[in-house]
Design an enzyme around this catalytic site. Structure first.
Site, short mmCIF file in Angstrom:
data_model
loop_
_atom_site.label_atom_id
_atom_site.label_comp_id
_atom_site.label_asym_id
_atom_site.label_seq_id
_atom_site.Cartn_x
_atom_site.Cartn_y
_atom_site.Cartn_z
N ASP A 12 0.83 -1.21 0.00
CA ASP A 12 0.00 0.00 0.00
C ASP A 12 0.87 1.27 0.00
O ASP A 12 2.11 1.20 0.00
CB ASP A 12 -0.94 -0.06 1.23
CG ASP A 12 -2.29 0.58 0.97
OD1 ASP A 12 -2.41 1.37 0.03
OD2 ASP A 12 -3.22 0.30 1.76
N ASP A 62 -10.12 3.62 -3.33
CA ASP A 62 -10.82 2.39 -2.92
C ASP A 62 -12.23 2.29 -3.49
O ASP A 62 -12.97 3.26 -3.56
CB ASP A 62 -10.92 2.35 -1.39
CG ASP A 62 -9.56 2.13 -0.75
OD1 ASP A 62 -8.55 2.09 -1.48
OD2 ASP A 62 -9.53 2.00 0.48
C1 GLA Z 1 -6.02 1.33 1.58
C2 GLA Z 1 -6.16 0.36 0.43
C3 GLA Z 1 -7.31 -0.60 0.74
C4 GLA Z 1 -7.02 -1.34 2.05
C5 GLA Z 1 -6.78 -0.35 3.17
C6 GLA Z 1 -6.28 -1.02 4.44
O1 GLA Z 1 -7.14 2.17 1.69
O2 GLA Z 1 -6.39 1.03 -0.77
O3 GLA Z 1 -7.49 -1.53 -0.31
O4 GLA Z 1 -5.89 -2.15 1.87
O5 GLA Z 1 -5.83 0.64 2.81
O6 GLA Z 1 -6.05 -0.13 5.48
#
Ligand code: GLA
Length: 402
Positions: A156, A212
């Protein structure tokens, strides 16, 4: 002659250094990974931080029992929150309450079922849930992951401050390769630094193209606090337009994990979401509770004809080939020369949607066989075009074979 060879070699070196082509992973442990889009399950969309070894092992069991494994779903991926701290030597420490037997035991269990094991970390100092990130510990973490039997790392981009994205992900790929185990690298940088331009060169097997996904149908919307942005399925879809040429075997655009079965959309909308992700050659990472799927959800996630489009060996990503207001046509070339086609109706009532052969690269004069991939039915031979009535927020997904 000798001079010519030397010159040619020097030129090749310059070209490969400038373009980064020399960094391709044609050899080493990560060569030949993800030649078709990865398929599996991830904890985040349904369970967020509520992960434990009991949950993950139960999900691995369910992956086998439900037939998902037979459908091609292989990776069982733990997202954020499995990690709590680092020990005195800097080693990453998993949550001892939630994972009392440690991460290797979870990996061993997953492997005992013939499945593969994924974990999550972050290129910055902290993960998005404020757990310890990988920055400064890349090689140490890679050795640890390899020792645990990790097969897939989602990496990430929270708390990465002024880091260079391309360099950060190249570093993690080098660390994983140095650890000697083939590990899929799933770049989760949300599209900020256009990872489609460099993701392949740094050895990424996929890269998120957007923020997301949310479990809703619509487009991009501001969050309640005014910041940008919450992405529904249609919002994410629109952000894939134009990215298709960057995908191919071993390196995929990732429009984020599936929300199919999580409750925020109708079954018609989930069928569209799944069809579109399949056509986009996206990683198919389910994000629902596999232990108690309704039959309708099970049938969406395990539709072998739709999955075959996603897993087609040519590795082309589908693209939008026509748009008339709410009505769209998306098409993907398949290895045998046929096309997978989606007729999409984004509008609020049923409408007739048409694909013309010219839009999918065929002369209008030819006849082609059309097969409905949701009804599992041959619809016959059509010349020049094919039309169907499509429900609101629905798709008709077919193959067209001359
Ligand atoms: C980010 C990523 C998500 C998830 C969260 C976890 O937002 O884009 O897909 O992995 O972190 O905290």
């Amino acid at each position: 002659m000798k001079m010519k060879c030397l010159l040619a070699a020097a030129l090749l070196c310059v070209v490969s250094c400038v373009t980064g082509l020399g960094a391709q992973h044609s050899t080493g442990p990560s060569a030949n990974l993800a030649l078709t889009p990865p398929m599996g399950w991830n904890s985040w969309n349904k369970f967020a931080c509520n992960v434990s070894e009991d949950l993950i092992e139960a999900m691995a069991d369910a992956m086998v029992k439900s037939g998902m494994k037979d459908g091609g779903y292989i990776y069982v991926n733990i997202d954020d929150c499995w990690q709590v701290s680092r020990d005195a030597n800097g080693n990453i420490v998993s949550d001892p309450q939630r994972f009392p037997h440690g991460m290797k035991a979870v990996g061993d269990y997953i492997h005992s079922l013939g499945l593969k094991f994924g974990v999550y970390s972050d290129a910055g100092s902290h993960t998005c849930a404020k757990r310890p990130g990988g920055l400064g510990h890349e090689y140490q973490d890679a050795i640890q992951y390899a020792a645990w039997g990790v097969d897939y790392l989602k990496y990430d981009w929270c708390d990465a401050t002024t880091q260079d994205a391309r360099a950060s992900y190249a570093n993690m790929r080098a660390a994983l390769d140095a650890a000697g185990r083939p590990i899929v690298l799933s770049i989760c940088e949300w599209g900020t630094a256009k990872p489609w331009l460099w993701g392949k060169e740094v050895g990424g097997n996929s890269w998120r193209t957007t923020g997301d996904i949310q479990d809703r149908w619509g487009g991009q919307e501001k969050w309640p606090d005014g910041s940008c942005c919450s992405n529904g399925v249609m919002g994410i879809l629109d952000q894939q337009v134009g990215l298709q040429s960057y995908a191919g075997p071993g390196h995929w655009n990732d429009p984020d994990m599936l929300e199919v079965g999580n409750g925020g959309m109708t079954d018609t909308e989930y069928r569209s979401h799944f069809s579109l992700w399949a056509l986009l050659a996206a990683p198919l990472i389910a994000g629902n509770d596999l232990r108690n799927m309704r039959p309708e959800i099970h049938d969406i996630l395990t539709n072998k004809e739709v999955i075959a489009v996603n897993q087609d060996a040519l590795g082309r990503e589908g693209e939008r080939v026509a748009k008339h207001g709410d009505l769209e046509v998306w098409a993907k070339q398949l290895k045998d020369g046929s096309r997978a086609v989606i007729l999409l109706n984004r509008g609020s009532g049923e409408q007739q949607v048409t694909v013309n052969w010219e839009e999918i690269g065929y002369p209008g004069s030819i006849g082609a066989s059309v097969r409905d991939l949701w009804q599992h039915k041959d619809l016959g031979k059509f010349t020049g075009k094919f039309s169907a009535a499509v429900a609101s927020h629905g798709v008709m997904m077919v193959t067209v074979k001359p």
